[in-house]
Design a protein around this motif. Structure first.
Motif, PDB file in Angstrom:
ATOM      1  N   VAL A  73      39.084 107.689 156.106  1.00  0.00           N
ATOM      2  CA  VAL A  73      40.076 108.774 156.097  1.00  0.00           C
ATOM      3  C   VAL A  73      39.758 109.786 157.186  1.00  0.00           C
ATOM      4  N   GLU A  74      38.497 110.189 157.301  1.00  0.00           N
ATOM      5  CA  GLU A  74      38.112 111.157 158.323  1.00  0.00           C
ATOM      6  C   GLU A  74      38.334 110.598 159.723  1.00  0.00           C
ATOM      7  N   SER A  75      38.094 109.303 159.893  1.00  0.00           N
ATOM      8  CA  SER A  75      38.305 108.670 161.192  1.00  0.00           C
ATOM      9  C   SER A  75      39.787 108.705 161.584  1.00  0.00           C
ATOM     10  N   ILE A  76      40.654 108.459 160.611  1.00  0.00           N
ATOM     11  CA  ILE A  76      42.090 108.484 160.889  1.00  0.00           C
ATOM     12  C   ILE A  76      42.560 109.909 161.156  1.00  0.00           C
ATOM     13  N   LYS A  77      42.054 110.872 160.396  1.00  0.00           N
ATOM     14  CA  LYS A  77      42.416 112.276 160.619  1.00  0.00           C
ATOM     15  C   LYS A  77      42.042 112.728 162.022  1.00  0.00           C
ATOM     16  N   ALA A  78      40.930 112.201 162.545  1.00  0.00           N
ATOM     17  CA  ALA A  78      40.455 112.596 163.868  1.00  0.00           C
ATOM     18  C   ALA A  78      41.434 112.219 164.965  1.00  0.00           C
ATOM     19  N   THR A  79      42.329 111.291 164.680  1.00  0.00           N
ATOM     20  CA  THR A  79      43.339 110.878 165.668  1.00  0.00           C
ATOM     21  C   THR A  79      44.589 111.749 165.599  1.00  0.00           C
ATOM     22  N   GLY A  80      44.582 112.730 164.696  1.00  0.00           N
ATOM     23  CA  GLY A  80      45.722 113.619 164.579  1.00  0.00           C
ATOM     24  C   GLY A  80      46.740 113.226 163.527  1.00  0.00           C
ATOM     25  N   VAL A  81      46.431 112.197 162.756  1.00  0.00           N
ATOM     26  CA  VAL A  81      47.349 111.722 161.722  1.00  0.00           C
ATOM     27  C   VAL A  81      47.238 112.604 160.473  1.00  0.00           C
ATOM     28  N   ASP A  82      48.372 112.884 159.844  1.00  0.00           N
ATOM     29  CA  ASP A  82      48.397 113.664 158.614  1.00  0.00           C
ATOM     30  C   ASP A  82      48.051 112.747 157.439  1.00  0.00           C
ATOM     31  N   VAL A  83      46.843 112.909 156.898  1.00  0.00           N
ATOM     32  CA  VAL A  83      46.375 112.068 155.794  1.00  0.00           C
ATOM     33  C   VAL A  83      46.179 112.938 154.552  1.00  0.00           C
ATOM     34  N   LYS A  84      46.763 112.515 153.425  1.00  0.00           N
ATOM     35  CA  LYS A  84      46.591 113.204 152.162  1.00  0.00           C
ATOM     36  C   LYS A  84      46.042 112.216 151.132  1.00  0.00           C
ATOM     37  N   ILE A  85      45.289 112.735 150.161  1.00  0.00           N
ATOM     38  CA  ILE A  85      44.733 111.905 149.094  1.00  0.00           C
ATOM     39  C   ILE A  85      45.295 112.362 147.760  1.00  0.00           C
ATOM     40  N   LEU A  86      45.892 111.443 147.014  1.00  0.00           N
ATOM     41  CA  LEU A  86      46.359 111.689 145.653  1.00  0.00           C
ATOM     42  C   LEU A  86      45.396 111.001 144.696  1.00  0.00           C
ATOM     43  N   PHE A  87      44.796 111.778 143.792  1.00  0.00           N
ATOM     44  CA  PHE A  87      43.806 111.241 142.856  1.00  0.00           C
ATOM     45  C   PHE A  87      44.368 111.283 141.443  1.00  0.00           C
ATOM     46  N   LEU A  88      44.346 110.120 140.762  1.00  0.00           N
ATOM     47  CA  LEU A  88      44.785 110.027 139.374  1.00  0.00           C
ATOM     48  C   LEU A  88      43.561 110.040 138.465  1.00  0.00           C
ATOM     49  N   ASP A  89      43.504 111.044 137.592  1.00  0.00           N
ATOM     50  CA  ASP A  89      42.370 111.214 136.679  1.00  0.00           C
ATOM     51  C   ASP A  89      42.835 110.977 135.243  1.00  0.00           C
ATOM     52  N   CYS A  90      41.886 110.796 134.339  1.00  0.00           N
ATOM     53  CA  CYS A  90      42.214 110.588 132.928  1.00  0.00           C
ATOM     54  C   CYS A  90      40.923 110.659 132.111  1.00  0.00           C
ATOM     55  N   ALA A  91      41.037 111.102 130.874  1.00  0.00           N
ATOM     56  CA  ALA A  91      39.871 111.190 130.001  1.00  0.00           C
ATOM     57  C   ALA A  91      39.317 109.803 129.688  1.00  0.00           C
ATOM     58  N   ASP A  92      37.997 109.706 129.588  1.00  0.00           N
ATOM     59  CA  ASP A  92      37.339 108.416 129.376  1.00  0.00           C
ATOM     60  C   ASP A  92      37.853 107.700 128.128  1.00  0.00           C
ATOM     61  N   GLU A  93      37.970 108.446 127.016  1.00  0.00           N
ATOM     62  CA  GLU A  93      38.370 107.793 125.775  1.00  0.00           C
ATOM     63  C   GLU A  93      39.787 107.238 125.844  1.00  0.00           C
ATOM     64  N   VAL A  94      40.636 107.884 126.623  1.00  0.00           N
ATOM     65  CA  VAL A  94      42.012 107.399 126.785  1.00  0.00           C
ATOM     66  C   VAL A  94      42.029 106.144 127.654  1.00  0.00           C
ATOM     67  N   LEU A  95      41.207 106.128 128.687  1.00  0.00           N
ATOM     68  CA  LEU A  95      41.110 104.935 129.535  1.00  0.00           C
ATOM     69  C   LEU A  95      40.623 103.735 128.729  1.00  0.00           C
ATOM     70  N   VAL A  96      39.605 103.955 127.900  1.00  0.00           N
ATOM     71  CA  VAL A  96      39.083 102.867 127.062  1.00  0.00           C
ATOM     72  C   VAL A  96      40.187 102.358 126.141  1.00  0.00           C
ATOM     73  N   ARG A  97      40.918 103.274 125.527  1.00  0.00           N
ATOM     74  CA  ARG A  97      41.995 102.865 124.625  1.00  0.00           C
ATOM     75  C   ARG A  97      43.083 102.091 125.359  1.00  0.00           C
ATOM     76  N   ARG A  98      43.440 102.524 126.559  1.00  0.00           N
ATOM     77  CA  ARG A  98      44.476 101.825 127.326  1.00  0.00           C
ATOM     78  C   ARG A  98      44.057 100.398 127.650  1.00  0.00           C
ATOM     79  N   TYR A  99      42.800 100.231 128.031  1.00  0.00           N
ATOM     80  CA  TYR A  99      42.324  98.879 128.346  1.00  0.00           C
ATOM     81  C   TYR A  99      42.304  97.991 127.112  1.00  0.00           C
ATOM     82  N   LYS A 100      41.934  98.573 125.987  1.00  0.00           N
ATOM     83  CA  LYS A 100      41.909  97.780 124.754  1.00  0.00           C
ATOM     84  C   LYS A 100      43.320  97.399 124.319  1.00  0.00           C
TER      85      LYS A 100
END
Length: 286
Positions: A73-100
């Motif tokens: 990401v930093e390498s691409i930004k150095a070329t002048g490109v507009d780079v954004k990061i979207l992070f999806l978070d969630c509580a551990d117990e909910v993730l475990v339940r979703r997988y089950k």
């Protein structure tokens, strides 16, 4: 051109996010090894402007390759490109339940040995990326529809062209929103819940709003909030933050926090800022 990197915990909703982003005109690639992101973007740049918005998904499925993500990401930004990061978070117990519930296999299960340890390992690996993310959405208590709306609110326009303030009302009994940059507790204000004729209404109803702001301490508190936020928001903006999430919490997230959040949102909108208000828990227990 714009490049959006979508990442986050396995099971937090990245697949849903990609569908929404794709519908908004982004050309999307899922599960790309980070080392190939730069090359992929170079190819997109050679399409004579046909691909102006590009999104890629990179996460723990890339294995050891994932550790190169921030470097890439930093390498691409150095070329002048507009780079954004979207992070999806969630509580551990909910993730475990979703997988089950879905019976899907966590990508780190073989290495970690158990689902709980896999989720914990995933969070540890992703911690540096989350700290560098431009946008963080906690999907713990969000429905698919609510997640879609949050993404639309953020990316409806070019992410590089505006600073957005999201005011989020919530109930402390349901947990503090992880994505909040600032959290204000208004539980000290008189509670309309204990007024029989107001109990089943919300802060969006005029009688409740009038009750909350009919208290002397409410006006004083909100004015001090205005002073604090009017001072600090420009610094968040100048620091390069694209989104500021302000959480306002009361006990159940239906009365006091809703009324205060609505007032803050109008205050920001009156200043010409891009502002959005969300009431996370207003329909809980109905």
């Amino acid at each position: 051109m714009e490049l959006l990197v979508i990442t986050g915990l396995s099971g937090a909703g990245k697949s849903q996010a990609v569908r929404v982003i794709e519908d908004m005109g982004y050309y999307c690639i899922d599960n790309i090894p980070p080392a190939l992101i730069g090359r992929f973007f170079e190819v997109c740049a050679q399409t004579d402007g046909k691909l102006r918005k590009v999104a890629v998904v990179a996460d723990a499925r890339s294995g050891d390759f994932f550790y190169k993500l921030l470097e890439e990401v930093e390498s691409i930004k150095a070329t002048g490109v507009d780079v954004k990061i979207l992070f999806l978070d969630c509580a551990d117990e909910v993730l475990v339940r979703r997988y089950k519930e879905t019976r899907r296999r966590h990508p780190l299960l073989d290495v970690a040995g158990s689902l709980e340890k896999a989720v914990a390992a995933d969070r540890l690996i992703l911690k540096p990326v989350k700290e560098q993310a431009n946008y963080v959405i906690d999907t713990t208590l969000l429905s698919i529809t609510q997640l879609k709306q949050r993404i639309i609110d953020i990316f409806a326009d070019s992410a590089s062209s505006f600073f957005q303030i999201d005011t989020l009302s919530f109930g402390f009994k349901y947990g503090i929103p992880v994505e909040a940059d600032l959290v204000f507790d208004v539980r000290f204000l008189p509670n309309p819940f204990y007024i029989p004729e107001l109990k089943h209404q919300t802060g969006l109803d005029q009688p409740v709003y009038d009750y909350v702001f009919g208290q002397k301490e409410t006006g004083l508190y909100v004015q001090k909030l205005f002073d604090l936020l009017d001072f600090s928001v420009p610094y968040y903006k100048n620091e390069g933050k694209s989104q500021l999430v302000i959480g306002v919490g009361c006990t159940g997230g239906k009365h006091r926090s809703v009324a205060i959040a609505e007032t803050l949102n109008r205050h920001f909108a009156d200043q010409g800022l891009k502002a959005k208000v969300t009431h996370r828990d207003i329909l809980k227990d109905r």
